[in-house]
Every structure is written in C-alpha cells, then in structure tokens.
Design a protein around this motif. Structure first.
Motif, PDB file in Angstrom:
ATOM      1  N   GLU A 144       0.823  -1.215   0.000  1.00 53.24           N
ATOM      2  CA  GLU A 144       0.000   0.000   0.000  1.00 53.24           C
ATOM      3  C   GLU A 144       0.858   1.267   0.000  1.00 53.24           C
ATOM      4  OE1 GLU A 144      -2.754  -0.311   3.280  1.00 53.24           O
ATOM      5  OE2 GLU A 144      -3.153  -2.411   2.815  1.00 53.24           O
ATOM      6  N   ILE A 145       2.110   1.140   0.411  1.00 56.12           N
ATOM      7  CA  ILE A 145       2.996   2.309   0.435  1.00 56.12           C
ATOM      8  C   ILE A 145       3.233   2.849  -0.968  1.00 56.12           C
ATOM      9  CG2 ILE A 145       5.330   3.112   1.018  1.00 56.12           C
ATOM     10  CD1 ILE A 145       5.323   1.148   3.333  1.00 56.12           C
ATOM     11  N   ALA A 146       3.139   1.987  -1.975  1.00 53.86           N
ATOM     12  CA  ALA A 146       3.318   2.437  -3.358  1.00 53.86           C
ATOM     13  C   ALA A 146       2.324   3.536  -3.695  1.00 53.86           C
ATOM     14  CB  ALA A 146       3.158   1.257  -4.315  1.00 53.86           C
ATOM     15  N   ARG A 147       1.125   3.478  -3.099  1.00 56.22           N
ATOM     16  CA  ARG A 147       0.118   4.520  -3.340  1.00 56.22           C
ATOM     17  C   ARG A 147       0.530   5.837  -2.679  1.00 56.22           C
ATOM     18  NH1 ARG A 147      -4.988   0.868  -1.451  1.00 56.22           N
ATOM     19  NH2 ARG A 147      -4.066  -1.093  -2.166  1.00 56.22           N
ATOM     20  N   ILE A 148       1.203   5.719  -1.520  1.00 57.77           N
ATOM     21  CA  ILE A 148       1.706   6.930  -0.853  1.00 57.77           C
ATOM     22  C   ILE A 148       2.762   7.597  -1.731  1.00 57.77           C
ATOM     23  CG2 ILE A 148       2.985   7.797   1.146  1.00 57.77           C
ATOM     24  CD1 ILE A 148       1.676   5.617   2.821  1.00 57.77           C
ATOM     25  N   PHE A 149       3.643   6.792  -2.334  1.00 54.00           N
ATOM     26  CA  PHE A 149       4.670   7.355  -3.206  1.00 54.00           C
ATOM     27  C   PHE A 149       4.025   8.058  -4.405  1.00 54.00           C
ATOM     28  CE2 PHE A 149       7.660   3.755  -1.662  1.00 54.00           C
ATOM     29  CZ  PHE A 149       7.950   4.484  -0.523  1.00 54.00           C
ATOM     30  N   GLN A 150       2.952   7.479  -4.929  1.00 51.70           N
ATOM     31  CA  GLN A 150       2.265   8.111  -6.051  1.00 51.70           C
ATOM     32  C   GLN A 150       1.586   9.397  -5.594  1.00 51.70           C
ATOM     33  OE1 GLN A 150       0.536   5.388  -8.718  1.00 51.70           O
ATOM     34  NE2 GLN A 150      -0.771   6.868  -9.752  1.00 51.70           N
ATOM     35  N   PHE A 151       1.024   9.382  -4.393  1.00 51.62           N
ATOM     36  CA  PHE A 151       0.422  10.579  -3.802  1.00 51.62           C
ATOM     37  C   PHE A 151       1.443  11.706  -3.745  1.00 51.62           C
ATOM     38  CE2 PHE A 151      -0.674  13.263  -0.183  1.00 51.62           C
ATOM     39  CZ  PHE A 151      -2.055  13.401  -0.270  1.00 51.62           C
ATOM     40  N   LEU A 152       2.654  11.371  -3.284  1.00 48.21           N
ATOM     41  CA  LEU A 152       3.718  12.371  -3.182  1.00 48.21           C
ATOM     42  C   LEU A 152       4.044  12.986  -4.534  1.00 48.21           C
ATOM     43  CD1 LEU A 152       6.118  10.526  -0.708  1.00 48.21           C
ATOM     44  CD2 LEU A 152       5.151  12.788  -0.322  1.00 48.21           C
ATOM     45  N   SER A 153       4.052  12.153  -5.563  1.00 54.46           N
ATOM     46  CA  SER A 153       4.482  12.627  -6.886  1.00 54.46           C
ATOM     47  C   SER A 153       3.397  13.396  -7.630  1.00 54.46           C
ATOM     48  CB  SER A 153       4.946  11.436  -7.733  1.00 54.46           C
ATOM     49  OG  SER A 153       3.883  10.543  -7.962  1.00 54.46           O
ATOM     50  N   GLN A 154       2.144  13.358  -7.146  1.00 48.76           N
ATOM     51  CA  GLN A 154       1.035  13.992  -7.852  1.00 48.76           C
ATOM     52  C   GLN A 154       0.873  15.474  -7.525  1.00 48.76           C
ATOM     53  OE1 GLN A 154      -2.382  11.664  -6.789  1.00 48.76           O
ATOM     54  NE2 GLN A 154      -2.226  10.343  -8.583  1.00 48.76           N
ATOM     55  N   CYS A 155       1.453  15.924  -6.440  1.00 54.08           N
ATOM     56  CA  CYS A 155       1.124  17.248  -5.906  1.00 54.08           C
ATOM     57  C   CYS A 155       1.954  18.361  -6.532  1.00 54.08           C
ATOM     58  CB  CYS A 155       1.302  17.252  -4.399  1.00 54.08           C
ATOM     59  SG  CYS A 155       0.244  16.036  -3.592  1.00 54.08           S
ATOM     60  N   GLY A 182       4.837   0.288   7.717  1.00 56.70           N
ATOM     61  CA  GLY A 182       4.881   1.572   7.027  1.00 56.70           C
ATOM     62  C   GLY A 182       6.228   2.264   7.069  1.00 56.70           C
ATOM     63  N   PHE A 183       7.206   1.635   7.723  1.00 60.13           N
ATOM     64  CA  PHE A 183       8.502   2.270   7.971  1.00 60.13           C
ATOM     65  C   PHE A 183       9.161   2.776   6.686  1.00 60.13           C
ATOM     66  CE2 PHE A 183      13.056   2.319   8.893  1.00 60.13           C
ATOM     67  CZ  PHE A 183      13.101   2.934  10.141  1.00 60.13           C
ATOM     68  N   MET A 184       9.082   1.986   5.632  1.00 62.79           N
ATOM     69  CA  MET A 184       9.737   2.347   4.373  1.00 62.79           C
ATOM     70  C   MET A 184       9.235   3.678   3.822  1.00 62.79           C
ATOM     71  SD  MET A 184      10.096  -0.005   0.925  1.00 62.79           S
ATOM     72  CE  MET A 184       8.386   0.118   0.386  1.00 62.79           C
ATOM     73  N   SER A 185       7.981   4.022   4.112  1.00 59.93           N
ATOM     74  CA  SER A 185       7.416   5.270   3.597  1.00 59.93           C
ATOM     75  C   SER A 185       8.141   6.487   4.145  1.00 59.93           C
ATOM     76  CB  SER A 185       5.928   5.358   3.930  1.00 59.93           C
ATOM     77  OG  SER A 185       5.715   5.504   5.331  1.00 59.93           O
ATOM     78  N   GLN A 186       8.610   6.385   5.383  1.00 57.81           N
ATOM     79  CA  GLN A 186       9.357   7.495   5.978  1.00 57.81           C
ATOM     80  C   GLN A 186      10.711   7.670   5.303  1.00 57.81           C
ATOM     81  OE1 GLN A 186       8.782   9.715   8.388  1.00 57.81           O
ATOM     82  NE2 GLN A 186       6.856   9.027   9.238  1.00 57.81           N
ATOM     83  N   ILE A 187      11.458   6.568   5.202  1.00 61.84           N
ATOM     84  CA  ILE A 187      12.828   6.650   4.694  1.00 61.84           C
ATOM     85  C   ILE A 187      12.867   7.076   3.230  1.00 61.84           C
ATOM     86  CG2 ILE A 187      15.016   5.410   4.415  1.00 61.84           C
ATOM     87  CD1 ILE A 187      13.992   5.740   7.335  1.00 61.84           C
ATOM     88  N   LEU A 188      11.934   6.559   2.420  1.00 62.85           N
ATOM     89  CA  LEU A 188      11.979   6.832   0.978  1.00 62.85           C
ATOM     90  C   LEU A 188      11.211   8.083   0.577  1.00 62.85           C
ATOM     91  CD1 LEU A 188      11.701   3.271  -0.605  1.00 62.85           C
ATOM     92  CD2 LEU A 188      13.732   4.566   0.065  1.00 62.85           C
ATOM     93  N   SER A 189      10.598   8.763   1.528  1.00 65.61           N
ATOM     94  CA  SER A 189       9.865   9.993   1.217  1.00 65.61           C
ATOM     95  C   SER A 189      10.707  10.997   0.419  1.00 65.61           C
ATOM     96  CB  SER A 189       9.345  10.627   2.510  1.00 65.61           C
ATOM     97  OG  SER A 189       8.682  11.835   2.241  1.00 65.61           O
ATOM     98  N   PRO A 190      11.989  11.213   0.761  1.00 69.20           N
ATOM     99  CA  PRO A 190      12.782  12.171  -0.016  1.00 69.20           C
ATOM    100  C   PRO A 190      12.938  11.789  -1.487  1.00 69.20           C
ATOM    101  CG  PRO A 190      13.857  11.665   2.073  1.00 69.20           C
ATOM    102  CD  PRO A 190      12.738  10.685   1.914  1.00 69.20           C
ATOM    103  N   LYS A 191      12.938  10.499  -1.784  1.00 70.28           N
ATOM    104  CA  LYS A 191      13.086  10.049  -3.182  1.00 70.28           C
ATOM    105  C   LYS A 191      11.921  10.536  -4.032  1.00 70.28           C
ATOM    106  CE  LYS A 191      13.419   5.813  -5.981  1.00 70.28           C
ATOM    107  NZ  LYS A 191      14.474   6.309  -6.902  1.00 70.28           N
ATOM    108  N   TYR A 192      10.749  10.623  -3.413  1.00 72.94           N
ATOM    109  CA  TYR A 192       9.546  11.000  -4.151  1.00 72.94           C
ATOM    110  C   TYR A 192       9.132  12.447  -3.904  1.00 72.94           C
ATOM    111  CZ  TYR A 192       9.455   6.026  -4.971  1.00 72.94           C
ATOM    112  OH  TYR A 192       9.809   4.752  -5.358  1.00 72.94           O
ATOM    113  N   GLY A 193      10.040  13.228  -3.295  1.00 70.79           N
ATOM    114  CA  GLY A 193       9.808  14.657  -3.147  1.00 70.79           C
ATOM    115  C   GLY A 193       9.079  15.074  -1.901  1.00 70.79           C
ATOM    116  N   GLY A 194       9.034  14.226  -0.872  1.00 71.25           N
ATOM    117  CA  GLY A 194       8.356  14.578   0.367  1.00 71.25           C
ATOM    118  C   GLY A 194       8.951  15.812   1.020  1.00 71.25           C
ATOM    119  N   PHE A 195       8.084  16.639   1.596  1.00 70.36           N
ATOM    120  CA  PHE A 195       8.517  17.892   2.221  1.00 70.36           C
ATOM    121  C   PHE A 195       9.314  17.646   3.497  1.00 70.36           C
ATOM    122  CE2 PHE A 195       7.391  21.552   5.083  1.00 70.36           C
ATOM    123  CZ  PHE A 195       8.140  22.512   4.414  1.00 70.36           C
TER     124      PHE A 195
END
Length: 520
Positions: A168-179, A192-205
């Motif tokens: 389900e984290i793949a959807r979070i990564f797509q969410f990040l890239s849509q904005c 959900g741990f991976m979502s935190q670490i990889l957030s910068p890869k997908y442009g997380g603030f």
C-alpha cells in the motif's frame, strides 16, 4: 533558519513533540535541535492545563528552530475535547504570535482559511492534514483527495495512512508525486517504515524522526535518519535495496550497507521491508529503482519460486538470501551468499585457534568432522550444503522432522528427531551450528541444546547475531569450545551481497568490518 529558507530545502527532519508541560516542550525543542532536527511539531493538545496565550508565547519566544503548531481534536485522533471554535482561535493566535507553520484538519480547513484570508500572516505556512483510518484509498481516490486538499488554499498538504501491507505504500509514493505544492505523506508502524525513509526520493517535504531516549514505535530516530540513512542524500535517482523479512525490527543491515554505499559513492539506500505476501510485493515493486534485496526469515526458501533465474549454488541449496533485479531485462535473480559466509567463518576460527597453538593445517579443518545442525530452514540449508562441500558428516535436528529428513537426504546426512536434541551426545570434537531464532533478542536466555553437552563440541556457531554473544556462545565458551558469532556470518555474506548489489568486483572489506565492530 527562516521559513523561506526552510521551504527551499528538499526534505527536512521534523521531531514530533508531545510533552505534557510547556517547560518540557521547550526542553524537548532544544534536544531535538541538538540531535539534528530541522523543525519540531508541537502538539498543544498534549499539554496539561494548557493556557493558550501564555503557553504559546513561551514556546514561540524560546523556539531554537522552526515550529509546526498542531492542536489535534479527539475526532481526528488527538486529545482536545473542548469547543471547536476555541480550538481554531488558538491556531489563529499561534499564527499571530509568529508560528512558522500551523496544522489544520481537512474537514475544517476550507471554512477556516476563508475566514482567515484577511488576517493571514504571510510568514506563517498552513499545513492542511488528513488522517486516513482503515483501508488505504485507491490511487483514484487519493487523486481526488489531493485535489480537495489543494483546493483549500493550503501551502502544504499532509496525509497519514495506516497501511496494513507494505504494498500500500506504493500509493503513498504516487500521492507524493502527484502534488503541485509541498506534501507530507507517510505511514507509521513496522509495515509503514519504508514510507518514511523513501519519502525524499519522491519529493516529500519532511520526514518525522523521534528524539533519542523518547522512541516512537512507528518512527525512525532523528539520529538514524541523519547517520544511518542520511535522508538528506536521498534523491529521485537513488536506487532502493532492502531486507525482505517478517519481522524486520531486529535488522541491522541498514547500519552496514548504507555507510558502505556512501563510502564508494554509490547512490543507493537500504531499508527494512516488512513483507506479508511475496507475490504481491514483487508485483507491486517491479520498477528498476527497486534493484535488489536481502532475504531473511522466514522467506529464504519460499522466495526461490519468485525468481526468474536462480544461481546454481542457491538452486542446489534450495534457499536464496540475495535477489538482484537484472538491469538489462528486469528479471529477478536469486543467489546464496550465506553458505560461504557461514562455513568460511567456522573454518577461519578453527585455523586461527590452531595457529595460536603452533599447529600446521592443510585443507578444510571441518573435513571428516561431525557437523550437528539445529534448524533446517534457509540458513540451515546453507550451512548443511557448505558443511557437505567440505567433507563433514551432517546430523540435522529440526522441529519439522520431515524437513530435517529432506535436507539430510540432499546432503547425504542424517536426520534426528528434535526431541532427542537435548540429550544428544556428539562425537568428541564435533561442530555445533544453531540456525534457528532460538536465543535472539528479546528471548536471549534460551539455548537449543543441553548445557552439559557443550563440552563435547570443538566449535559452536550461532547464526543469531543479536545479541552478538548469545547465551549459547557464552555457555560454549565457558565449556572450552571455539565460538563463532552470527555477526561474522552476517558480515561475510554481506561482502557477497554488496558486490551483487553494486556490480563492483570487490567489497571494501576492511571498511565494512570496522562498521560491524563499531555498531555491533
């Protein structure tokens, strides 16, 4: 550090603070800054006997770094149960007093922001947040959510999802890239741990990190984000590697692989991946960016069927601890670096002991020896085939007797019922290898054999590497045996993994050994 500068940075580290007093909140702010946070999230609803004007002034006058003010109501997972209008007035007050950011829930954001337009301070950025409970929305629903949140007039949007599966984290990564505006999106917990670490890869603030000594079970620490993962170095070109396991909280692979990637200037990141379903995992994360994996318990055997090709050694063992996505065609190739890593560690320990005794040796020191193996899973299979290749006589105990018999047949060994292990008397000079999780943290007091039998073993090896010196190894050392820690196997198999991950001919062995000595 001003707000304009903050907004220009790629990804920041934010420490969420939930102290119950203003004094502790101020102390925690300074502690967060000293540990490397870029900003802090202040949860006003956690402060007991909160006095809005007085307490906000103290917090904002004493802030050593930018603050995000949150006053979370109970209806959105917070602690505030009072009047809603008063709660929103407190957020407006925080803005007036110079907060760098304020957080407003999506449910009330449009109306509140419309009312505040005439009074809105240009220096304060508004985060519109949404906490999604239950099932993670589809990509389509998340797209609609992005549009709704952006339409509120938010400066930044934030979505927190409680994923029940890593896919389900793949959807979070797509969410990040849509904005089109800065976005915070992640999930908490081990899955959900991976979502935190990889957030910068997908442009997380920003990513959240807890203060050392005040751990949050769902978050990495600030220190690990800064030191082990170095999230400020992660970008869209970073290649992802990780440990596929269940659970993964014990994993130390990130402490070894990430510094080694940086040491050789390789743009890669290694993260723990709590996987429930191998088929769904591999079908979801099929892009070239997800380039390779370590495989841990309980998947070393099961993962073979999901590989497009399997290296002959891994095929004969029936277990893979390493998977690489071949760049040319995207196929998954399975390897086994456990086998040589474990057996060479045992051999070298014996050779080292012989050298100190002034004895000559040639060939493998385990040839002709009885090799008593506890556990016939993935790690056990690697040990059994390695021992067979050196000419040892393998005796196997496993709680699943059929599995023990199957492995014994494959290595021309002998299977014994697991219940006989406690009273089993080995030949003098035999080798004992534990390839089960028995003795692993937190159940560190358990051992797989009777303590009185340890005096008959020349060597005792334990695949468990947390703790570094298990109770089994302590008891074996007291009985006079040569002991070999699972840390040595972990290190040696990692040499092979590193070359497979990066395509380099050799791993920086000494550098990796120094890391292990410092971290374990």
């Amino acid at each position: 550090m001003g707000t304009v500068e903050i907004m220009s940075k790629i990804t920041m580290i934010c420490a969420p603070l939930m102290a119950q007093s203003v004094e502790q909140m101020v102390g925690d702010m300074h502690q967060a800054k000293s540990q490397g946070a870029d900003l802090v999230e202040i949860r006003l609803d956690c402060i007991k006997n909160f006095q809005p004007h007085q307490d906000l002034e103290i917090i904002l006058k004493n802030k050593p770094l930018p603050v995000l003010i949150v006053y979370r109501p109970k209806w959105d997972g917070g602690l505030y149960e009072g009047d809603e209008q008063q709660r929103l007035e407190v957020l407006s007050l925080a803005e007036e007093l110079g907060a760098d950011y304020i957080d407003i829930e999506l449910k009330v954001a449009s109306d509140h922001l419309a009312k505040q337009k005439t009074n809105h301070r240009s220096g304060t950025k508004v985060v519109v947040s949404c906490y999604i409970n239950g099932v993670t929305p589809s990509i389509e629903d998340l797209s609609h959510l992005v549009a709704r949140m952006q339409d509120t007039g938010a400066d930044i949007i934030k979505a927190v999802v409680n994923v029940t599966d890593i896919t389900e984290i793949a959807r979070i990564f797509q969410f990040l890239s849509q904005c089109q505006i800065p976005v915070i999106a992640y999930s908490v917990g081990e899955r959900g741990f991976m979502s935190q670490i990889l957030s910068p890869k997908y442009g997380g603030f920003l990513v959240y990190g807890s203060i050392e000594g005040k751990p949050d079970p769902g978050l990495p620490t600030i220190d690990s984000l800064r030191q082990a993962y170095k999230v400020d170095h992660i970008n869209e070109d970073t290649i992802v590697f990780g440990l596929i396991s269940k659970p993964v909280s014990h994993s130390k692979g990130h402490l070894l692989h990430n510094p080694t990637f940086r040491h050789v200037n390789y743009n890669g990141i290694y993260v723990p991946m709590f996987v429930d379903n191998l088929k769904e995992f591999f079908s979801t994360y099929s892009s070239p960016d997800f380039a390779g994996y370590s495989v841990g318990f309980p998947y070393k055997e099961a993962v073979i069927e999901f590989c497009d090709e399997v290296h002959p050694l891994a095929q004969s063992i029936g277990a893979a601890n390493t998977i690489i996505r071949r760049p040319s065609d995207g196929k998954l190739i399975g390897y086994n670096t456990d086998c040589e890593g474990a057996i060479s560690a045992i051999e070298d320990a014996i050779k080292e002991k012989r050298c100190t005794n002034g004895k000559e040796f040639s060939g493998s020191p385990i040839t002709g020896k009885m090799f008593v193996l506890v556990g016939a899973g993935g790690a056990g299979r690697a040990l059994a085939f390695g021992a067979m290749s050196r000419g040892a006589r393998v005796v196997i105990f496993d709680i699943d007797f059929d599995r023990a018999k199957s492995l014994a047949s494959a290595v021309s060994g002998e299977a014994r019922p697991y219940k006989d292990l406690v009273n089993f008397q080995p030949e003098k000079g035999a080798i004992l290898a534990n390839a089960t999780p028995i003795g692993m943290h937190p159940n560190t007091d358990r051992v797989p054999v009777a303590e009185e039998t340890l005096r008959d073993y020349q060597v005792v090896f334990d695949a468990v590497y947390i703790p570094r010196k298990t109770t089994l190894l302590k008891d074996a050392e007291a009985a006079g045996a040569i002991t070999v820690s699972g840390v040595e196997m972990f290190l040696r198999q990692a040499f092979g993994q590193f070359t497979l991950f990066t395509g380099r001919k050799e791993a920086p062995v000494e550098f990796m050994r120094e890391i292990i000595l410092a971290k374990f």
